[in-house]
Design a protein around this motif. Structure first.
Motif, PDB file in Angstrom:
ATOM      1  N   UNK A   1       0.806  -1.236   0.000  1.00 46.91           N
ATOM      2  CA  UNK A   1       0.000   0.000   0.000  1.00 46.91           C
ATOM      3  C   UNK A   1       0.833   1.277   0.000  1.00 46.91           C
ATOM      4  N   UNK A   2       1.906   1.316   0.756  1.00 46.42           N
ATOM      5  CA  UNK A   2       2.679   2.550   0.904  1.00 46.42           C
ATOM      6  C   UNK A   2       3.413   2.946  -0.371  1.00 46.42           C
ATOM      7  N   UNK A   3       3.899   1.964  -1.135  1.00 47.82           N
ATOM      8  CA  UNK A   3       4.742   2.271  -2.290  1.00 47.82           C
ATOM      9  C   UNK A   3       4.141   1.858  -3.631  1.00 47.82           C
ATOM     10  N   UNK A   4       3.110   1.029  -3.600  1.00 53.10           N
ATOM     11  CA  UNK A   4       2.532   0.512  -4.829  1.00 53.10           C
ATOM     12  C   UNK A   4       3.323  -0.644  -5.420  1.00 53.10           C
ATOM     13  N   UNK A   5       4.387  -1.059  -4.721  1.00 48.10           N
ATOM     14  CA  UNK A   5       5.185  -2.192  -5.189  1.00 48.10           C
ATOM     15  C   UNK A   5       4.275  -3.396  -5.406  1.00 48.10           C
ATOM     16  N   UNK A   6       4.456  -4.099  -6.519  1.00 46.77           N
ATOM     17  CA  UNK A   6       3.611  -5.223  -6.896  1.00 46.77           C
ATOM     18  C   UNK A   6       4.495  -6.462  -7.020  1.00 46.77           C
ATOM     19  N   UNK A   7       4.295  -7.438  -6.141  1.00 43.44           N
ATOM     20  CA  UNK A   7       5.146  -8.624  -6.094  1.00 43.44           C
ATOM     21  C   UNK A   7       4.279  -9.873  -6.198  1.00 43.44           C
ATOM     22  N   UNK A   8       4.705 -10.809  -7.025  1.00 44.34           N
ATOM     23  CA  UNK A   8       4.065 -12.111  -7.102  1.00 44.34           C
ATOM     24  C   UNK A   8       5.016 -13.126  -6.480  1.00 44.34           C
ATOM     25  N   UNK A   9       4.462 -13.976  -5.624  1.00 44.73           N
ATOM     26  CA  UNK A   9       5.249 -14.985  -4.919  1.00 44.73           C
ATOM     27  C   UNK A   9       4.841 -16.388  -5.354  1.00 44.73           C
ATOM     28  N   UNK A  10       5.825 -17.259  -5.491  1.00 46.04           N
ATOM     29  CA  UNK A  10       5.610 -18.693  -5.604  1.00 46.04           C
ATOM     30  C   UNK A  10       6.120 -19.271  -4.293  1.00 46.04           C
ATOM     31  N   UNK A  11       5.224 -19.879  -3.524  1.00 50.17           N
ATOM     32  CA  UNK A  11       5.574 -20.408  -2.199  1.00 50.17           C
ATOM     33  C   UNK A  11       5.543 -21.925  -2.219  1.00 50.17           C
ATOM     34  N   UNK A  12       6.653 -22.520  -1.798  1.00 50.89           N
ATOM     35  CA  UNK A  12       6.720 -23.954  -1.521  1.00 50.89           C
ATOM     36  C   UNK A  12       6.514 -24.093  -0.023  1.00 50.89           C
ATOM     37  N   UNK A  13       5.416 -24.715   0.386  1.00 45.92           N
ATOM     38  CA  UNK A  13       5.130 -24.875   1.809  1.00 45.92           C
ATOM     39  C   UNK A  13       5.328 -26.334   2.207  1.00 45.92           C
ATOM     40  N   UNK A  14       6.036 -26.520   3.309  1.00 47.37           N
ATOM     41  CA  UNK A  14       6.344 -27.851   3.818  1.00 47.37           C
ATOM     42  C   UNK A  14       5.772 -27.995   5.222  1.00 47.37           C
ATOM     43  N   UNK A  15       5.401 -29.210   5.567  1.00 47.98           N
ATOM     44  CA  UNK A  15       5.074 -29.488   6.959  1.00 47.98           C
ATOM     45  C   UNK A  15       6.161 -30.407   7.499  1.00 47.98           C
ATOM     46  N   UNK A  16       6.292 -30.405   8.811  1.00 47.57           N
ATOM     47  CA  UNK A  16       7.329 -31.206   9.428  1.00 47.57           C
ATOM     48  C   UNK A  16       7.373 -30.972  10.916  1.00 47.57           C
TER      49      UNK A  16
END
Length: 160
Positions: free
Chosen positions: A79-94
């Motif tokens: 919101x503050x800067x308008x920066x637009x980022x797309x994330x690819x998240x690998x989520x692990x359990x353990x």
């Protein structure tokens, strides 16, 4: 020439013990937020190694991944800067052991907290990402995939 779209690759850990999930409370440009132990993949490491490293840095616990929870794509607009980022998240359990004595938490991490699913659902406005809740719900639903699903070619490891 058009610039190629390059999503940021992140790794995250879903750690549950006795009905509670381990989260970190961290400073962000948007204020104090709750997140899974998570972070960016570093050059020269695969998703598994990155997740183990991030959990140790952010929680002072050694993490042993047991399954891939999922691979997630999300978009964040600061919101503050308008920066637009797309994330690819690998989520692990353990699982994690006890905290490593004398190990400091990473810069920006205020503390670790163990919260119930209801406490996590009730704190949605404080989540760093909508994936905090989504990953927990997927974990509660029993989603698990073998770690062998992920392959890191040795050429990546040569970047170390």
């Amino acid at each position: 020439m058009q610039e190629r779209w390059k999503p940021s690759v992140t790794v995250a850990a879903l750690i549950e013990r006795e009905g509670r999930y381990l989260l970190v409370e961290e400073h962000t440009p948007e204020g104090l937020r709750l997140n899974n132990p998570a972070g960016h993949l570093d050059p020269g490491e695969g998703p598994l190694e990155g997740c183990v490293r991030e959990v140790l840095e952010e929680t002072a616990h050694r993490f042993t991944p047991t399954a891939l929870l999922g691979i997630y794509l999300s978009r964040f607009q600061r919101p503050a800067t308008g920066e637009d980022i797309t994330y690819v998240r690998f989520a692990f359990c353990g699982t994690v052991g006890e905290p490593v004595p004398g190990r400091a938490l990473d810069t920006g991490i205020v503390r670790t907290v163990w919260l119930t699913p209801d406490e996590i659902r009730a704190s949605r406005e404080r989540h760093r990402s909508p994936l905090v809740l989504r990953c927990m719900e997927d974990h509660l639903a029993g989603r698990r995939y073998p770690l062998e699903l992920i392959h890191t070619d040795p050429s990546v490891l040569a970047l170390r």
